[in-house]
Scaffold this motif. Structure first.
Motif, PDB file in Angstrom:
ATOM      1  N   LEU A 183     -13.070 -32.479 -13.955  1.00 38.78           N
ATOM      2  CA  LEU A 183     -12.921 -31.454 -12.926  1.00 38.78           C
ATOM      3  C   LEU A 183     -12.384 -30.157 -13.543  1.00 38.78           C
ATOM      4  CD1 LEU A 183     -11.392 -33.585 -10.025  1.00 38.78           C
ATOM      5  CD2 LEU A 183     -13.767 -32.894 -10.344  1.00 38.78           C
ATOM      6  N   TRP A 184     -12.766 -29.042 -12.931  1.00 36.25           N
ATOM      7  CA  TRP A 184     -12.308 -27.710 -13.329  1.00 36.25           C
ATOM      8  C   TRP A 184     -11.678 -27.034 -12.121  1.00 36.25           C
ATOM      9  CZ3 TRP A 184     -13.955 -24.839 -18.038  1.00 36.25           C
ATOM     10  CH2 TRP A 184     -14.550 -25.681 -18.989  1.00 36.25           C
ATOM     11  N   VAL A 185     -10.683 -26.202 -12.376  1.00 32.22           N
ATOM     12  CA  VAL A 185     -10.012 -25.474 -11.301  1.00 32.22           C
ATOM     13  C   VAL A 185      -9.910 -24.009 -11.678  1.00 32.22           C
ATOM     14  CG1 VAL A 185      -8.685 -27.461 -10.496  1.00 32.22           C
ATOM     15  CG2 VAL A 185      -7.714 -25.955 -12.246  1.00 32.22           C
ATOM     16  N   ARG A 186      -9.586 -23.210 -10.663  1.00 35.04           N
ATOM     17  CA  ARG A 186      -9.426 -21.769 -10.852  1.00 35.04           C
ATOM     18  C   ARG A 186      -7.940 -21.461 -10.906  1.00 35.04           C
ATOM     19  NH1 ARG A 186     -12.613 -17.727 -12.744  1.00 35.04           N
ATOM     20  NH2 ARG A 186     -11.961 -15.708 -11.927  1.00 35.04           N
ATOM     21  N   ILE A 187      -7.424 -21.122 -12.106  1.00 30.95           N
ATOM     22  CA  ILE A 187      -6.005 -20.846 -12.285  1.00 30.95           C
ATOM     23  C   ILE A 187      -5.841 -20.069 -13.583  1.00 30.95           C
ATOM     24  CG2 ILE A 187      -5.456 -22.944 -13.571  1.00 30.95           C
ATOM     25  CD1 ILE A 187      -2.867 -23.145 -11.962  1.00 30.95           C
ATOM     26  N   ALA A 188      -4.702 -19.411 -13.718  1.00 33.56           N
ATOM     27  CA  ALA A 188      -4.430 -18.688 -14.963  1.00 33.56           C
ATOM     28  C   ALA A 188      -4.258 -19.679 -16.109  1.00 33.56           C
ATOM     29  CB  ALA A 188      -3.170 -17.833 -14.807  1.00 33.56           C
ATOM     30  N   PRO A 189      -4.685 -19.321 -17.310  1.00 28.59           N
ATOM     31  CA  PRO A 189      -4.478 -20.212 -18.462  1.00 28.59           C
ATOM     32  C   PRO A 189      -3.000 -20.564 -18.619  1.00 28.59           C
ATOM     33  CG  PRO A 189      -5.981 -18.429 -19.041  1.00 28.59           C
ATOM     34  CD  PRO A 189      -5.451 -18.111 -17.678  1.00 28.59           C
ATOM     35  N   GLY A 190      -2.728 -21.838 -18.813  1.00 25.73           N
ATOM     36  CA  GLY A 190      -1.346 -22.300 -18.921  1.00 25.73           C
ATOM     37  C   GLY A 190      -0.716 -22.638 -17.590  1.00 25.73           C
ATOM     38  N   GLY A 191      -1.416 -22.369 -16.489  1.00 27.53           N
ATOM     39  CA  GLY A 191      -0.838 -22.633 -15.175  1.00 27.53           C
ATOM     40  C   GLY A 191      -0.681 -24.115 -14.900  1.00 27.53           C
ATOM     41  N   ILE A 192      -1.673 -24.919 -15.283  1.00 24.09           N
ATOM     42  CA  ILE A 192      -1.572 -26.364 -15.053  1.00 24.09           C
ATOM     43  C   ILE A 192      -0.402 -26.936 -15.837  1.00 24.09           C
ATOM     44  CG2 ILE A 192      -2.765 -28.568 -15.336  1.00 24.09           C
ATOM     45  CD1 ILE A 192      -5.387 -27.149 -14.898  1.00 24.09           C
ATOM     46  N   GLU A 193      -0.237 -26.494 -17.079  1.00 23.89           N
ATOM     47  CA  GLU A 193       0.881 -26.976 -17.885  1.00 23.89           C
ATOM     48  C   GLU A 193       2.223 -26.625 -17.241  1.00 23.89           C
ATOM     49  OE1 GLU A 193      -1.721 -25.446 -18.866  1.00 23.89           O
ATOM     50  OE2 GLU A 193      -2.586 -26.332 -20.676  1.00 23.89           O
ATOM     51  N   THR A 194       2.337 -25.390 -16.702  1.00 26.43           N
ATOM     52  CA  THR A 194       3.588 -24.985 -16.056  1.00 26.43           C
ATOM     53  C   THR A 194       3.893 -25.869 -14.851  1.00 26.43           C
ATOM     54  OG1 THR A 194       3.262 -22.689 -16.767  1.00 26.43           O
ATOM     55  CG2 THR A 194       4.778 -23.068 -14.943  1.00 26.43           C
ATOM     56  N   VAL A 195       2.867 -26.136 -14.052  1.00 23.65           N
ATOM     57  CA  VAL A 195       3.065 -26.974 -12.858  1.00 23.65           C
ATOM     58  C   VAL A 195       3.442 -28.392 -13.250  1.00 23.65           C
ATOM     59  CG1 VAL A 195       1.906 -27.954 -10.838  1.00 23.65           C
ATOM     60  CG2 VAL A 195       1.527 -25.562 -11.449  1.00 23.65           C
ATOM     61  N   ARG A 205       5.279 -12.110 -13.121  1.00 26.72           N
ATOM     62  CA  ARG A 205       4.780 -10.960 -13.878  1.00 26.72           C
ATOM     63  C   ARG A 205       3.327 -11.159 -14.262  1.00 26.72           C
ATOM     64  NH1 ARG A 205       6.922 -11.154 -19.570  1.00 26.72           N
ATOM     65  NH2 ARG A 205       5.291 -12.748 -19.538  1.00 26.72           N
ATOM     66  N   ASP A 206       2.989 -12.374 -14.694  1.00 30.31           N
ATOM     67  CA  ASP A 206       1.606 -12.639 -15.074  1.00 30.31           C
ATOM     68  C   ASP A 206       0.667 -12.572 -13.879  1.00 30.31           C
ATOM     69  OD1 ASP A 206       2.490 -12.987 -17.623  1.00 30.31           O
ATOM     70  OD2 ASP A 206       2.530 -15.180 -17.533  1.00 30.31           O
ATOM     71  N   ALA A 207       1.224 -12.792 -12.668  1.00 27.50           N
ATOM     72  CA  ALA A 207       0.380 -12.702 -11.477  1.00 27.50           C
ATOM     73  C   ALA A 207      -0.077 -11.288 -11.224  1.00 27.50           C
ATOM     74  CB  ALA A 207       1.127 -13.229 -10.256  1.00 27.50           C
ATOM     75  N   GLY A 208       0.629 -10.307 -11.752  1.00 33.40           N
ATOM     76  CA  GLY A 208       0.236  -8.921 -11.551  1.00 33.40           C
ATOM     77  C   GLY A 208      -1.029  -8.551 -12.286  1.00 33.40           C
ATOM     78  N   VAL A 209      -1.450  -9.406 -13.210  1.00 33.62           N
ATOM     79  CA  VAL A 209      -2.679  -9.180 -13.956  1.00 33.62           C
ATOM     80  C   VAL A 209      -3.666 -10.268 -13.558  1.00 33.62           C
ATOM     81  CG1 VAL A 209      -3.683  -8.951 -16.253  1.00 33.62           C
ATOM     82  CG2 VAL A 209      -1.307  -8.231 -15.845  1.00 33.62           C
ATOM     83  N   ASP A 210      -4.883  -9.887 -13.324  1.00 30.41           N
ATOM     84  CA  ASP A 210      -5.894 -10.855 -12.913  1.00 30.41           C
ATOM     85  C   ASP A 210      -6.283 -11.706 -14.115  1.00 30.41           C
ATOM     86  OD1 ASP A 210      -7.751 -12.306 -11.628  1.00 30.41           O
ATOM     87  OD2 ASP A 210      -9.199 -10.665 -11.346  1.00 30.41           O
ATOM     88  N   ARG A 211      -5.559 -12.834 -14.278  1.00 31.37           N
ATOM     89  CA  ARG A 211      -5.781 -13.697 -15.427  1.00 31.37           C
ATOM     90  C   ARG A 211      -6.417 -15.024 -15.028  1.00 31.37           C
ATOM     91  NH1 ARG A 211      -1.392 -15.601 -17.348  1.00 31.37           N
ATOM     92  NH2 ARG A 211      -2.096 -15.887 -19.481  1.00 31.37           N
ATOM     93  N   GLU A 212      -6.820 -15.156 -13.783  1.00 31.42           N
ATOM     94  CA  GLU A 212      -7.395 -16.424 -13.356  1.00 31.42           C
ATOM     95  C   GLU A 212      -8.724 -16.660 -14.069  1.00 31.42           C
ATOM     96  OE1 GLU A 212      -7.702 -16.844  -9.199  1.00 31.42           O
ATOM     97  OE2 GLU A 212      -5.560 -16.602  -8.817  1.00 31.42           O
ATOM     98  N   ALA A 213      -8.941 -17.940 -14.407  1.00 33.26           N
ATOM     99  CA  ALA A 213     -10.166 -18.318 -15.102  1.00 33.26           C
ATOM    100  C   ALA A 213     -10.512 -19.742 -14.703  1.00 33.26           C
ATOM    101  CB  ALA A 213      -9.979 -18.194 -16.619  1.00 33.26           C
ATOM    102  N   ASP A 214     -11.700 -20.172 -15.078  1.00 27.96           N
ATOM    103  CA  ASP A 214     -12.113 -21.554 -14.851  1.00 27.96           C
ATOM    104  C   ASP A 214     -11.504 -22.409 -15.960  1.00 27.96           C
ATOM    105  OD1 ASP A 214     -13.514 -20.592 -12.744  1.00 27.96           O
ATOM    106  OD2 ASP A 214     -15.467 -20.615 -13.742  1.00 27.96           O
ATOM    107  N   VAL A 215     -10.603 -23.306 -15.583  1.00 27.66           N
ATOM    108  CA  VAL A 215      -9.832 -24.078 -16.560  1.00 27.66           C
ATOM    109  C   VAL A 215     -10.124 -25.563 -16.366  1.00 27.66           C
ATOM    110  CG1 VAL A 215      -7.515 -24.658 -17.367  1.00 27.66           C
ATOM    111  CG2 VAL A 215      -8.022 -22.325 -16.585  1.00 27.66           C
ATOM    112  N   PRO A 216     -10.424 -26.313 -17.445  1.00 25.66           N
ATOM    113  CA  PRO A 216     -10.598 -27.770 -17.310  1.00 25.66           C
ATOM    114  C   PRO A 216      -9.244 -28.443 -17.093  1.00 25.66           C
ATOM    115  CG  PRO A 216     -10.800 -27.108 -19.604  1.00 25.66           C
ATOM    116  CD  PRO A 216     -10.685 -25.836 -18.819  1.00 25.66           C
TER     117      PRO A 216
END
Length: 467
Positions: free
Chosen positions: A349-361, A307-318
């Motif tokens: 390093l920084w990556v391009r992902i939705a906030p909270g995405g790294i924690e979910t993975v 559901r969150d993928a339906g909204v462009d929430r990607e950002a530069d995340v440390p």
């Protein structure tokens, strides 16, 4: 495809130009040669008639001078011979030596027949034009007049004509390409938009976002209808996936209330169930309720990710804060089970992902690693840039020292609800790796499973590196 269309156009235009130009050049060459042949034939017949008296009287007063003047003006060697082939008069002191075709024409003339037109003289054919006409006296052949004409001027004119035809063919092909370029762009514009838009439409459909239309109303009618059909298909697929995700999310959410009530009732029955078999069945029912609760939690997490993928929430995340936070959160459980939780790689390093995405993975990967790593083992989380990747990428990997997996099971491990046959007794819903893979995929990355040389399992998420 445009190149192939241009090649086809060039071939067709070239064939058309060649089909028109070659016959025209051939006709021009034949006409020029026929004109030369008639002119030289007329002169040769004249000299044959002029040689009647010299051959009859065995004297050639004035004939040799006339032949010499003619040769001087036109550059054509003329020789008069008698029936035995002896030279009676010649325009040159050393008459040219006849080739096989010339000797054959001389024999034809001495037989009383006139010269026939020679075959077409090509620009590379350096042989002269040889004509022989019989010298008739009272209807009897008494000799022959032979003319040997150079063909340099004729061949030079042919070269000019053929060069002009070749230039016109090239010009026609060039004009054909100039005309075909905008036409092919117009024809292929819908195809190009389909090719460029397929990737965008696929990502939008999988993410649940409205697909950007491919059709722009340009191109041939057949291709316009194709792009409109593609847009309708993409819209239908997007709606179907959205409906499916909404159903999974709603069903998972609605099932939690009756499941919570069922677990509460089963808990209230604890201590009131008599008999060994009943107690065992009660315990099994509690375990199944807990397992069902875990499955619903996984479905809700997966539904939220999509559901969150339906909204462009990607950002530069440390990366570092998320990794440190999840290591701190999972370290008590790792210590309790006798595991060492380590951190490796580089920082900053920084990556391009939705906030909270790294924690979910990381939650999904660490949970999976802790379940299957025996006591005394270690789990290492590494972060490093991927060398030579285009575009730039960062690898976030979790490496354990557990039993690993069979090589043929690596590709299936990220399937939803899939469990290894020898791990069916381990708690879990089979959704952890599926959630991690889906989260990474929605961020434009990939999740891969490998077997390290020292044993265990390595699960690596490759994410796009933020600038």
């Amino acid at each position: 495809m445009r190149s192939r269309l241009l090649v086809i156009v060039c071939v067709l235009v070239g064939l058309l130009a060649v089909g028109l130009g070659v016959p025209l050049a051939l006709a021009n060459s034949r006409a020029a040669q026929q004109e030369l042949f008639i002119d030289r034939l007329t002169d040769t017949i004249y000299f044959a008639s002029r040689a009647q008296r010299p051959i009859t009287e065995d004297t050639a007063p004035g004939l040799a001078e006339e032949l010499a003047r003619y040769d001087e003006v036109y550059g054509v060697a003329v020789t008069v011979v008698d029936r035995a082939g002896t030279t009676v008069a010649a325009s040159r002191p050393d008459p040219p030596v006849l080739d096989e075709d010339g000797r054959e024409r001389l024999q034809v003339a001495l037989a009383g027949r006139r010269s026939a037109a020679p075959p077409l003289i090509w620009p590379w054919d350096t042989r002269p034009l040889v004509l022989a006409e019989p010298v008739l006296v009272d209807g009897e052949v008494r000799g022959a007049a032979i003319s040997v004409s150079p063909t340099g001027a004729l061949r030079a004119a042919e070269v000019q004509v053929w060069s002009l035809v070749a230039a016109l063919v090239v010009l026609a092909v060039a004009l054909g390409v100039l005309v075909a370029l905008p036409v092919t762009r117009w024809i292929l514009r819908p195809v190009r938009r389909l090719d460029e838009g397929t990737g965008r439409v696929t990502r939008a459909v999988l993410a649940g976002r409205p697909a950007e239309p491919v059709s722009d109303g340009s191109g041939p009618p057949e291709l316009r209808r194709l792009t409109l059909s593609f847009d309708r298909m993409a819209e239908s697929v997007t709606q179907a996936l959205s409906t499916q995700r909404a159903f999974v999310a709603d069903a998972s959410h609605q099932l939690r209330n009756p499941l919570t009530a069922l677990r509460l009732r089963l808990s209230n029955l604890e201590g009131h169930v008599g008999g060994g078999d009943a107690v065992e069945q009660h315990g099994a029912a509690m375990e199944e309720a807990e397992r069902l609760s875990g499955v619903l939690d996984g479905l809700l997490a997966l539904a939220r990710a999509e559901r969150d993928a339906g909204v462009d929430r990607e950002a530069d995340v440390p990366v570092d804060p998320a990794v440190d936070d999840r290591l701190d959160a999972w370290r008590p459980l790792a210590d309790h089970t006798g595991l060492r939780l380590l951190r490796g790689g580089v920082r900053g390093l920084w990556v391009r992902i939705a906030p909270g995405g790294i924690e979910t993975v990381l939650d999904a990967l660490l949970d999976n690693a802790i379940k299957f790593t025996p006591p005394g083992g270690s789990i290492t989380v590494t972060v490093r840039p991927v060398r030579g990747a285009e575009p730039a990428a960062v690898e976030l990997a979790v490496i354990d020292t557990g039993p690993g997996m069979a090589p043929d099971e690596l590709d299936r491990a990220t399937d939803r609800f899939w469990r290894a046959p020898d791990q069916s007794n381990v708690d879990g819903s089979g959704l952890g790796l599926a959630i991690a893979a889906r989260t990474v995929e929605l961020a434009g990355g990939t999740l891969t499973l490998d077997l390290p040389p020292g044993g265990g399992l390595k699960v690596a998420a490759r994410l796009l590196r933020a600038p």
